[in-house]
Design a protein around this motif. Structure first.
Motif, mmCIF file in Angstrom:
data_model
loop_
_atom_site.group_PDB
_atom_site.id
_atom_site.type_symbol
_atom_site.label_atom_id
_atom_site.label_comp_id
_atom_site.label_asym_id
_atom_site.label_seq_id
_atom_site.Cartn_x
_atom_site.Cartn_y
_atom_site.Cartn_z
ATOM 1 N N ALA A 292 6.900 4.937 4.498
ATOM 2 C CA ALA A 292 7.386 6.277 4.156
ATOM 3 C C ALA A 292 8.420 6.777 5.157
ATOM 4 O O ALA A 292 9.479 7.292 4.773
ATOM 5 C CB ALA A 292 6.221 7.251 4.077
ATOM 6 N N ASN A 354 3.931 13.897 0.535
ATOM 7 C CA ASN A 354 3.895 12.469 0.828
ATOM 8 C C ASN A 354 2.634 12.138 1.623
ATOM 9 O O ASN A 354 2.081 12.983 2.332
ATOM 10 C CB ASN A 354 5.120 12.065 1.648
ATOM 11 N N TYR A 412 10.440 0.890 -1.498
ATOM 12 C CA TYR A 412 9.743 1.857 -2.353
ATOM 13 C C TYR A 412 8.606 1.195 -3.135
ATOM 14 O O TYR A 412 7.590 1.842 -3.422
ATOM 15 C CB TYR A 412 10.740 2.538 -3.293
ATOM 16 N N ARG A 415 5.922 1.229 -0.651
ATOM 17 C CA ARG A 415 5.377 2.587 -0.560
ATOM 18 C C ARG A 415 4.372 2.836 -1.689
ATOM 19 O O ARG A 415 3.293 3.390 -1.467
ATOM 20 C CB ARG A 415 6.493 3.631 -0.635
ATOM 21 N N GLU A 419 0.370 3.576 -1.182
ATOM 22 C CA GLU A 419 -0.199 4.814 -1.713
ATOM 23 C C GLU A 419 -1.403 4.509 -2.609
ATOM 24 O O GLU A 419 -2.435 5.197 -2.557
ATOM 25 C CB GLU A 419 0.864 5.599 -2.486
#
Length: 469
Positions: A292, A354, A412, A415, A419
């Protein structure tokens, strides 16, 4: 990298459910209603239009506006955040009645006597003020917070600091009388500071500090970028916006990013339990923080960093300047994918953040994919930057730019996976993950293309971290 099972329980003793048998027949309910985000959008548009026509409105009301010009400065931009926030809060409380949700941890029928909670509240205030002190120290020491766009954030937070300190006293005293369990991570941190901590408080303290690290880092960043696009959209004449497809698409993209920034800023500010918008947990995995933070200043690897994919490049309007039809088509695609990205933020309402879990979002674009913002944003970058075409350096530079943008796409992707590793500790996200994998458009399309029903990579949560709070 190990390929993990797609579903994991929050506790080590719980068996993994059968993915085929556990697939929900219907989409799980979303933690936020659709109306919240659109209420904020309405408030933001109303304020933006009022700012663009402020002299005319003043004249209509008989107010002497003088030569003050349009209210496009940082303070007006801050007021636009308030105009976005108030309708979302009103909708959340009056329509959705989120303050009554059990997940707030508040029992509104309960009002303990002051003497029962005063000691708890004083310890909690110690932890809260110490946490703010650590953030203030970080802001003071790190030089980049006192230059460029961050200067506005620091001036604002410095001015608010005394009021936050004073306001926190009645807020904590009032809230602790109603909380089912007022001894949270903030209390544990305060108890540790005054030498009254318990041996098993480390997990709660770590959660508390991670949550405030997220809030401190991203709130300063979001506040710093609020004024930019707002000033442009207030000051740019309508005739210029409508002059040609390029100007119109540029203004549309600016507006969509304005919506994204405003809703996100509200989300970082309103992490409070009475609105059920508190941070349940902040991502405990270092890999998630690295993935992030390299997307944001001062750690950003794109936009001038080693993953800058626009060197010797030019954007879409340059390459299609002599082709009006292509300008319109390409511009429409850019606006469309940016709109999906903005819609994904809007779906969070007051809960955007985030690196945190603040409730599972399943509506809006999350009906089609688990990561609509990342998918849409990365596609829009290919459309807007067109890295496969360059003004200098030839094919080598074009290939280099494409490879670098692919590397950004992989960042990404990582990411998204980190997550999921965090959120899959929550049974509510497990249910949504399974539903999306079998029913959502993008996962089904990927499964068909790849010839497999499960993603290539799914990271299993670490049971040692503990269940989601």
């Amino acid at each position: 990298m190990t390929i993990m099972r797609p579903l994991v329980a929050a506790e080590p003793a719980a068996p993994l459910p059968n993915p085929a048998a556990a697939v929900p027949a219907t989409r799980p309910a979303s933690a936020v209603s659709t109306g919240v985000g659109f209420a904020g959008l309405f408030g933001l548009i109303a304020y933006l239009l009022a700012a663009r026509h402020a002299p005319d409105i003043a004249a209509l009301l008989g107010i002497d506006w003088g030569d003050r010009g349009l209210p496009s400065g940082p303070n007006s931009a801050l007021a636009s955040v308030l105009a976005c926030a108030l309708p979302m809060v009103a909708w959340s409380v009056l329509v959705d009645k989120v303050h009554r949700n059990p997940t707030t941890g508040i029992d509104w029928a309960q009002r303990r006597a002051w003497r029962e909670t005063i000691d708890i509240s004083l310890v909690k205030l110690t932890g809260l003020w110490a946490t703010w002190g650590l953030l203030a120290l970080a802001y003071a020491v790190l030089r980049y917070y006192w230059q460029g766009q961050y200067l506005f954030s620091m001036q604002l937070l410095t001015g608010l600091a005394p009021w936050l300190l004073l306001g926190s006293i009645p807020y904590v005293l009032w809230l602790d009388r109603r909380l089912v369990n007022p001894r949270d991570g903030c209390h544990a941190f305060g108890a540790w500071l005054i030498g009254q901590g318990q041996a098993d408080d480390h997990r709660a303290i770590a959660h508390h500090l991670r949550a405030w690290a997220v809030k401190g880092f991203f709130t300063a960043f979001m506040l710093s970028i609020v004024p930019g696009n707002f000033a442009v959209l207030v000051e740019r004449p309508l005739a210029v916006i409508m002059a040609n497809p390029v100007e119109f698409c540029a203004a549309a993209v600016l507006f969509l990013y304005l919506v994204d920034v405003h809703v996100a800023t509200v989300g970082y500010i309103l992490t409070v339990k009475p609105l059920d918008a508190h941070i349940r947990t902040a991502n405990p995995y270092g890999m998630a923080w690295v993935a992030a933070l390299i997307c944001y200043p001062p750690f950003i690897l794109m936009s001038g960093g080693p993953l800058d994919y626009q060197v010797n490049g030019a954007e879409w309007d340059y390459w299609f300047r002599d082709h009006p039809a292509l300008l319109m088509i390409w511009g429409a695609m850019a606006v469309g994918f940016t709109a999906i990205y903005s819609w994904a933020t809007l779906a969070f309402g007051i809960r955007f953040s985030n690196l945190t879990h603040r409730g599972i979002i399943t509506h809006g674009p999350y009906r089609f994919t688990r990561h609509p913002a990342y998918v849409a944003k990365n596609i829009s970058w290919w459309i807007l930057s067109m890295p496969f075409l360059v003004t200098a350096g030839g094919p080598v530079e074009a290939v280099r730019n494409c490879m670098l943008l692919l590397a950004v796409n992989l960042v990404y992707y990582w990411r998204a996976k980190t997550e999921e590793k965090h959120l899959l500790a929550d049974p509510a996200y497990q249910a949504y993950w399974l539903w999306a994998q079998h029913h959502a458009l993008v996962p089904r399309l990927c499964a068909r293309i790849m010839g497999r029903s499960a993603p290539l990579v799914t990271l299993e949560p670490d049971a040692r971290v503990g269940p989601v709070a």
